[in-house]
Write a protein that holds these residues in place. Structure first.
Motif, PDB file in Angstrom:
ATOM      1  N   SER A 318       0.787  -0.959  -0.406  1.00  9.79           N
ATOM      2  CA  SER A 318       0.034   0.368  -0.566  1.00  9.79           C
ATOM      3  C   SER A 318       0.769   0.903   0.109  1.00  9.79           C
ATOM      4  O   SER A 318       0.671   2.433  -0.617  1.00  9.79           O
ATOM      5  CB  SER A 318      -0.576   0.425   1.365  1.00  9.79           C
ATOM      6  OG  SER A 318      -2.180  -0.569   0.856  1.00  9.79           O
ATOM      7  N   ALA A 319       1.764   1.269   0.709  1.00 11.29           N
ATOM      8  CA  ALA A 319       2.714   1.764   0.807  1.00 11.29           C
ATOM      9  C   ALA A 319       3.061   2.838  -0.739  1.00 11.29           C
ATOM     10  O   ALA A 319       3.077   4.253  -1.227  1.00 11.29           O
ATOM     11  CB  ALA A 319       4.175   2.194   1.897  1.00 11.29           C
ATOM     12  N   VAL A 320       3.590   1.832  -1.408  1.00 11.61           N
ATOM     13  CA  VAL A 320       4.299   2.017  -2.719  1.00 11.61           C
ATOM     14  C   VAL A 320       3.021   2.228  -3.736  1.00 11.61           C
ATOM     15  O   VAL A 320       3.001   2.983  -4.395  1.00 11.61           O
ATOM     16  CB  VAL A 320       4.796   0.463  -3.273  1.00 11.61           C
ATOM     17  CG1 VAL A 320       4.787   0.547  -4.538  1.00 11.61           C
ATOM     18  CG2 VAL A 320       5.718   0.157  -2.704  1.00 11.61           C
ATOM     19  N   ASP A 321       2.055   2.096  -3.457  1.00  9.57           N
ATOM     20  CA  ASP A 321       0.519   2.045  -3.890  1.00  9.57           C
ATOM     21  C   ASP A 321       0.727   4.049  -3.971  1.00  9.57           C
ATOM     22  O   ASP A 321       0.362   4.668  -4.998  1.00  9.57           O
ATOM     23  CB  ASP A 321      -0.517   1.982  -3.710  1.00  9.57           C
ATOM     24  CG  ASP A 321      -0.566  -0.161  -3.938  1.00  9.57           C
ATOM     25  OD1 ASP A 321      -0.208  -0.212  -4.968  1.00  9.57           O
ATOM     26  OD2 ASP A 321      -1.436  -0.858  -3.637  1.00  9.57           O
ATOM     27  N   ARG A 322       0.467   4.341  -2.765  1.00  9.37           N
ATOM     28  CA  ARG A 322       0.223   5.805  -2.735  1.00  9.37           C
ATOM     29  C   ARG A 322       1.836   6.239  -3.387  1.00  9.37           C
ATOM     30  O   ARG A 322       0.637   8.018  -3.379  1.00  9.37           O
ATOM     31  CB  ARG A 322       0.687   5.656  -1.155  1.00  9.37           C
ATOM     32  CG  ARG A 322      -1.104   5.869  -0.272  1.00  9.37           C
ATOM     33  CD  ARG A 322      -1.228   6.031   0.781  1.00  9.37           C
ATOM     34  NE  ARG A 322      -1.943   5.891   1.959  1.00  9.37           N
ATOM     35  CZ  ARG A 322      -1.960   5.978   2.768  1.00  9.37           C
ATOM     36  NH1 ARG A 322      -1.254   7.091   3.708  1.00  9.37           N
ATOM     37  NH2 ARG A 322      -2.795   5.924   4.293  1.00  9.37           N
ATOM     38  N   LEU A 323       3.036   6.126  -3.103  1.00  9.88           N
ATOM     39  CA  LEU A 323       3.986   6.463  -3.167  1.00  9.88           C
ATOM     40  C   LEU A 323       3.832   6.934  -4.411  1.00  9.88           C
ATOM     41  O   LEU A 323       4.024   8.197  -5.366  1.00  9.88           O
ATOM     42  CB  LEU A 323       5.148   6.070  -3.044  1.00  9.88           C
ATOM     43  CG  LEU A 323       5.378   6.379  -1.534  1.00  9.88           C
ATOM     44  CD1 LEU A 323       7.002   5.235  -0.841  1.00  9.88           C
ATOM     45  CD2 LEU A 323       5.851   7.280  -1.466  1.00  9.88           C
ATOM     46  N   LEU A 324       3.223   6.100  -5.667  1.00 11.09           N
ATOM     47  CA  LEU A 324       3.715   6.146  -7.294  1.00 11.09           C
ATOM     48  C   LEU A 324       2.214   6.781  -7.603  1.00 11.09           C
ATOM     49  O   LEU A 324       2.390   8.037  -8.113  1.00 11.09           O
ATOM     50  CB  LEU A 324       2.822   4.145  -7.278  1.00 11.09           C
ATOM     51  CG  LEU A 324       4.684   3.766  -8.010  1.00 11.09           C
ATOM     52  CD1 LEU A 324       3.986   2.058  -8.366  1.00 11.09           C
ATOM     53  CD2 LEU A 324       5.284   4.429  -8.167  1.00 11.09           C
ATOM     54  N   LEU A 325       0.875   6.722  -6.356  1.00 10.15           N
ATOM     55  CA  LEU A 325       0.117   7.661  -7.038  1.00 10.15           C
ATOM     56  C   LEU A 325       0.413   8.998  -6.728  1.00 10.15           C
ATOM     57  O   LEU A 325      -0.506  10.230  -7.383  1.00 10.15           O
ATOM     58  CB  LEU A 325      -1.569   7.447  -6.934  1.00 10.15           C
ATOM     59  CG  LEU A 325      -1.991   5.470  -6.669  1.00 10.15           C
ATOM     60  CD1 LEU A 325      -2.747   5.176  -5.736  1.00 10.15           C
ATOM     61  CD2 LEU A 325      -2.809   6.055  -7.983  1.00 10.15           C
TER      62      LEU A 325
END
Length: 394
Positions: A318-325
């Motif tokens: 989920s951290a990767v999701d947020r950072l990419l978004l």
């Protein structure tokens, strides 16, 4: 004559050859069909091998077992002409040639046939109706699929609106296949039919919609296709919250920059308003699993604090999701390789330091963990001694 390499690459070629022989492959009793033929022609690595046969399913199963192959079937599978045969540790579906007797947009009643063209005619797109001789590799093409494949064109077989009326999911499949195999604008007649029948999607189960949509979004470059869907109002019947593809385009670029694989759920988050309530509502509407629904909600948050603290709090994925978004591909790439530390203390450790058992232990433990994370995961014991002393002074 167009040909493909046979036999296909499998871990157990001998078993595949025995299966073809058992199904009378030398007498045109069996062919490789559909996606395997299409992908082999494109030089892709096909994931599945599907075989069609003129034999009735019970006879196909009997012959497979007589050839020493592990095969299985279910009552539903037999009714639709399909058995499973294990080759190289993977199940190959063997399906008797069929024609549709009746359809209602969700299910089909079929009758068996021995006519290869009749079976091909019930498939959705010309590029999926190709079949190949299992001995020579000669490709059979009844509806111009080879030309469409060469042109990067996804096109319904026959009259497009009728094909959609037979199975409403073909609307989403059209766009998924265009996103994967198409070049340029969608086939005009097929696109117009999808637009005209967009409301048919409302008759589908939300689970089927979610599965197909997530596959579409996971294609390497889905943005142009999604924009075409938006222009045609395809999302309006079931997902009216999706109104633009700008954030999706930015996310696709960020994933590519970070070298992180496409992810359908992450890309769905990019299409939705950045609202936890909306994400939760849509996750419920699409009947996503609890884990998928939670991930969709978590994707709406901010990236305050250090990336490591974020990954510790909500998990690496989920951290990767947020950072990419949020347009931080380099940081997202670093986080994917970050070893998440384990909090080294327990309530028993605080009691050993002098705290009296009770609610204060849990409260103090939470404060210590928060300060430990904020400190960059420094010495937890030193933080604990300080917080326990504060609690004891109380």
């Amino acid at each position: 004559m167009t040909t493909v390499a046979v036999p296909p690459t499998v871990d157990d070629v001998d078993s595949l050859v025995r299966l073809v022989a058992a199904l009378d492959g030398a007498a045109d009793g069996a062919r490789y069909i559909g996606g395997w033929v299409r992908d082999a022609l494109l030089g892709l690595d096909p994931q599945d091998i599907d075989v069609a046969t003129r034999l009735a399913p019970q006879e196909a199963e009997r012959r497979a077992k007589a050839a020493g192959l592990n095969s299985w079937s279910t009552p539903s599978g037999l009714a639709h002409g399909t058995i499973g045969v294990v080759v190289g540790g993977k199940t190959i579906e063997v399906t008797t040639l069929r024609r549709d007797v009746a359809t209602d947009g969700r299910h089909a009643t079929v009758a068996f046939t021995e006519d290869w063209r009749e079976d091909a005619a019930r498939r959705d797109f010309t590029i999926n109706a190709l079949s190949a001789d299992p001995l020579t590799g000669a490709v059979h093409d009844y509806f111009g699929g080879l030309d469409d494949l060469a042109a990067g064109r996804v096109r319904f077989i026959g009259e497009a609106e009728q094909r959609i009326a037979e199975d409403h999911l073909r609307i989403l499949r059209f766009f998924r296949f265009h996103a994967r195999f198409g070049r340029g604008d969608p086939d005009p007649a097929s696109y117009a039919a999808c637009v005209a029948r967009a409301r048919d999607l409302m008759a589908l189960s939300r689970e089927r919609i979610a599965t197909e949509l997530l596959k579409l979004l996971a294609v390497t470059a889905p943005v142009a296709t999604v924009e075409a869907m938006l222009a045609g109002g395809l999302f309006v019947p079931v997902l009216p919250e999706i109104v633009a593809a700008d954030r999706l385009a930015a996310l696709v670029a960020a994933e590519a920059s970070a070298g992180i694989a496409p992810d359908g759920l992450r890309r769905l988050a990019a299409l939705l308003p950045t609202s936890a309530d909306v994400a939760d509502t849509i996750g419920g509407r699409l009947r996503l699993s609890k884990a998928e629904r939670k991930r969709l909600v978590l994707a709406t948050g901010n990236t305050d604090g250090s990336p490591e603290a974020l990954a510790y709090e909500i998990g690496t994925e989920s951290a990767v999701d947020r950072l990419l978004l949020h347009g931080a591909p380099d940081v997202a790439r670093d986080v994917t390789n970050w070893p998440r530390p384990r909090f080294p203390l327990s309530g028993g450790d605080l009691i050993a330091m002098g705290l009296t058992p009770g609610p204060i232990v849990a409260t103090t433990l939470r404060v210590i963990e928060q300060r430990w994370v904020a400190s960059g995961f420094a010495d937890a014991d030193a933080i604990a001694r300080r917080e326990v002393a504060i609690a004891l002074r109380g």
